[in-house]
Design a protein around this motif. Sequence first.
Motif, PDB file in Angstrom:
ATOM      1  N   LEU A  20       0.859  -1.187   0.000  1.00 16.88           N
ATOM      2  CA  LEU A  20       0.000   0.000   0.000  1.00 16.88           C
ATOM      3  C   LEU A  20       0.896   1.238   0.000  1.00 16.88           C
ATOM      4  N   THR A  21       0.497   2.244  -0.824  1.00  9.22           N
ATOM      5  CA  THR A  21       1.290   3.470  -0.929  1.00  9.22           C
ATOM      6  C   THR A  21       0.387   4.678  -0.671  1.00  9.22           C
ATOM      7  N   CYS A  22       0.893   5.631   0.153  1.00  5.65           N
ATOM      8  CA  CYS A  22       0.150   6.851   0.473  1.00  5.65           C
ATOM      9  C   CYS A  22       1.053   8.059   0.120  1.00  5.65           C
ATOM     10  N   ALA A  29       7.470  18.157   4.381  1.00 10.33           N
ATOM     11  CA  ALA A  29       6.984  16.812   4.020  1.00 10.33           C
ATOM     12  C   ALA A  29       6.186  16.206   5.180  1.00 10.33           C
ATOM     13  N   ALA A  30       5.176  15.506   4.804  1.00 14.15           N
ATOM     14  CA  ALA A  30       4.272  14.914   5.821  1.00 14.15           C
ATOM     15  C   ALA A  30       4.786  13.558   6.307  1.00 14.15           C
ATOM     16  N   ASN A  31       4.350  13.248   7.468  1.00  8.85           N
ATOM     17  CA  ASN A  31       4.560  11.901   8.042  1.00  8.85           C
ATOM     18  C   ASN A  31       3.272  11.091   7.854  1.00  8.85           C
ATOM     19  N   TYR A  32       3.443   9.802   7.646  1.00  8.67           N
ATOM     20  CA  TYR A  32       2.269   8.954   7.312  1.00  8.67           C
ATOM     21  C   TYR A  32       2.080   7.850   8.378  1.00  8.67           C
ATOM     22  N   GLU A  45       3.473   2.639   9.962  1.00  6.86           N
ATOM     23  CA  GLU A  45       3.959   3.991   9.669  1.00  6.86           C
ATOM     24  C   GLU A  45       4.747   3.979   8.355  1.00  6.86           C
ATOM     25  N   GLY A  46       4.835   5.211   7.757  1.00  7.24           N
ATOM     26  CA  GLY A  46       5.545   5.361   6.487  1.00  7.24           C
ATOM     27  C   GLY A  46       4.578   5.465   5.330  1.00  7.24           C
ATOM     28  N   ASP A  47       5.078   6.028   4.230  1.00  5.95           N
ATOM     29  CA  ASP A  47       4.201   6.181   3.076  1.00  5.95           C
ATOM     30  C   ASP A  47       3.918   4.872   2.357  1.00  5.95           C
ATOM     31  N   ILE A  48       4.686   3.827   2.689  1.00  5.36           N
ATOM     32  CA  ILE A  48       4.465   2.498   2.104  1.00  5.36           C
ATOM     33  C   ILE A  48       4.198   1.492   3.243  1.00  5.36           C
ATOM     34  N   TYR A  49       3.127   0.729   3.033  1.00  7.20           N
ATOM     35  CA  TYR A  49       2.815  -0.357   4.012  1.00  7.20           C
ATOM     36  C   TYR A  49       2.733  -1.656   3.218  1.00  7.20           C
ATOM     37  N   ARG A  50       3.514  -2.659   3.656  1.00  6.50           N
ATOM     38  CA  ARG A  50       3.655  -3.897   2.888  1.00  6.50           C
ATOM     39  C   ARG A  50       3.173  -5.115   3.703  1.00  6.50           C
ATOM     40  N   PHE A  51       2.361  -5.966   3.014  1.00  6.60           N
ATOM     41  CA  PHE A  51       1.967  -7.291   3.552  1.00  6.60           C
ATOM     42  C   PHE A  51       2.805  -8.340   2.794  1.00  6.60           C
ATOM     43  N   LYS A  65      -3.013   8.502   7.213  1.00  7.66           N
ATOM     44  CA  LYS A  65      -3.109   9.886   7.730  1.00  7.66           C
ATOM     45  C   LYS A  65      -1.765  10.582   7.485  1.00  7.66           C
ATOM     46  N   ALA A  66      -1.842  11.749   6.876  1.00  7.77           N
ATOM     47  CA  ALA A  66      -0.627  12.561   6.628  1.00  7.77           C
ATOM     48  C   ALA A  66      -0.675  13.803   7.535  1.00  7.77           C
ATOM     49  N   GLU A  67       0.475  14.133   8.129  1.00  8.04           N
ATOM     50  CA  GLU A  67       0.507  15.263   9.074  1.00  8.04           C
ATOM     51  C   GLU A  67       1.901  15.908   9.078  1.00  8.04           C
ATOM     52  N   ASN A  68       1.894  17.209   9.314  1.00  7.47           N
ATOM     53  CA  ASN A  68       3.128  17.967   9.579  1.00  7.47           C
ATOM     54  C   ASN A  68       2.791  19.036  10.615  1.00  7.47           C
ATOM     55  N   LYS A  69       3.661  19.991  10.803  1.00  9.58           N
ATOM     56  CA  LYS A  69       3.443  20.969  11.862  1.00  9.58           C
ATOM     57  C   LYS A  69       2.316  21.950  11.540  1.00  9.58           C
ATOM     58  N   HIS A  70       1.876  21.914  10.302  1.00 15.22           N
ATOM     59  CA  HIS A  70       0.794  22.801   9.914  1.00 15.22           C
ATOM     60  C   HIS A  70      -0.588  22.123   9.961  1.00 15.22           C
ATOM     61  N   GLY A  71      -0.578  20.806  10.145  1.00 15.81           N
ATOM     62  CA  GLY A  71      -1.872  20.118  10.241  1.00 15.81           C
ATOM     63  C   GLY A  71      -1.822  18.644   9.841  1.00 15.81           C
ATOM     64  N   GLU A  72      -2.979  18.018   9.726  1.00 16.68           N
ATOM     65  CA  GLU A  72      -3.106  16.585   9.379  1.00 16.68           C
ATOM     66  C   GLU A  72      -4.371  16.373   8.560  1.00 16.68           C
ATOM     67  N   ILE A  73      -4.362  15.280   7.809  1.00 17.72           N
ATOM     68  CA  ILE A  73      -5.498  14.936   6.961  1.00 17.72           C
ATOM     69  C   ILE A  73      -5.496  13.433   6.697  1.00 17.72           C
ATOM     70  N   ASN A  74      -6.708  12.862   6.598  1.00 15.66           N
ATOM     71  CA  ASN A  74      -6.843  11.415   6.321  1.00 15.66           C
ATOM     72  C   ASN A  74      -7.139  11.198   4.832  1.00 15.66           C
ATOM     73  N   SER A  75      -6.663  10.115   4.327  1.00 16.33           N
ATOM     74  CA  SER A  75      -6.942   9.720   2.950  1.00 16.33           C
ATOM     75  C   SER A  75      -8.310   9.064   2.863  1.00 16.33           C
TER      76      SER A  75
END
Length: 299
Positions: A20-22, A29-32, A45-51, A65-75
């Motif tokens: 999975l890629t976000c 840059a955002a944290n995932y 955690e991370g922009d890539i999640y692997r099974f 969910k992506a977030e930085n010091k200016h805010g956060e948002i869900n996909s």
Amino acid sequence: MHVTKPSSPSEIVEGSSVTLTCSSDANPAANYTWYKKNQPRPHGEGDIYRFTSISSEDRGIYYCKAENKHGEINSSSLFLNVQYGPRLPSVSVSPSEIVEGSSVTLTCSSDANPAANYTWYKEDEDSPTASGQIFIINDFRAEHSGSYSCEAQNNRGRSNSTFHLTVAGAWRLITVATVPVFFLAIVLVSGFLWIIKKRSSKQPPESPDTGEQMQPAGPEDGLHYASVLFSKKQRDPVYSNIGSAPPGRPERETKEEEQEETVVYAAVTFNAAASRTRGQEAAEDPAGLYSTVNEKRNL
């Protein structure tokens, strides 16, 4: 900040590897963080999640969910539809105790994705007995007893489960039917023995063997002579011994002794089967029956 929908393969099969890629447009840059719906704790955690080897338990809805010091948002959410073959089927039988003549319902169920199709087989039969998740046997008989198997199959595999059906009340029914027959046989045998005993008790006892066989009465006379007894104590004998008196005894004493000699005809009986008419004829006949004859000898 904008997050794109996570990407994944269009068809996910159990055991395969899934990534999975976000992504998000953000500065800095955002944290995932990855979440699975209805689970409060982060799933990764991370922009890539692997099974590495996805399983049926991983099936569900995911988002990042992506977030930085200016805010956060869900996909937006992504549904991972993990396909797998049928698990071992379970079979339920209703009613639990099968009585001959009753209706029996069999239900087969298996966890599978996509949904499984069901086929019923009976032991030692090549062709299927029925199809569908529910199998109903109306008017269950002894020949329906035996081993059955339910097979669940889909495009990812198949699995089957074997079970045994038997008539729970068969032996009980045989016993209930046998008990009355057994008691009826006892009653019939007892009655037969009682009749034989009754007939035996009615037979006349055999006469003792006196050395002389008793002849049955003829059809004409109907008489029965039992025995003739002689006695010297009765008077008037029919027969007497004739001889000279012993010397020294007077002739008169000898004649007195001879007068004491008697003969008796006794125990002359009529046959019980003789009719009254025969008895009357015998009375008129001079050769008829006499119970006791005493004849006095005149010397």
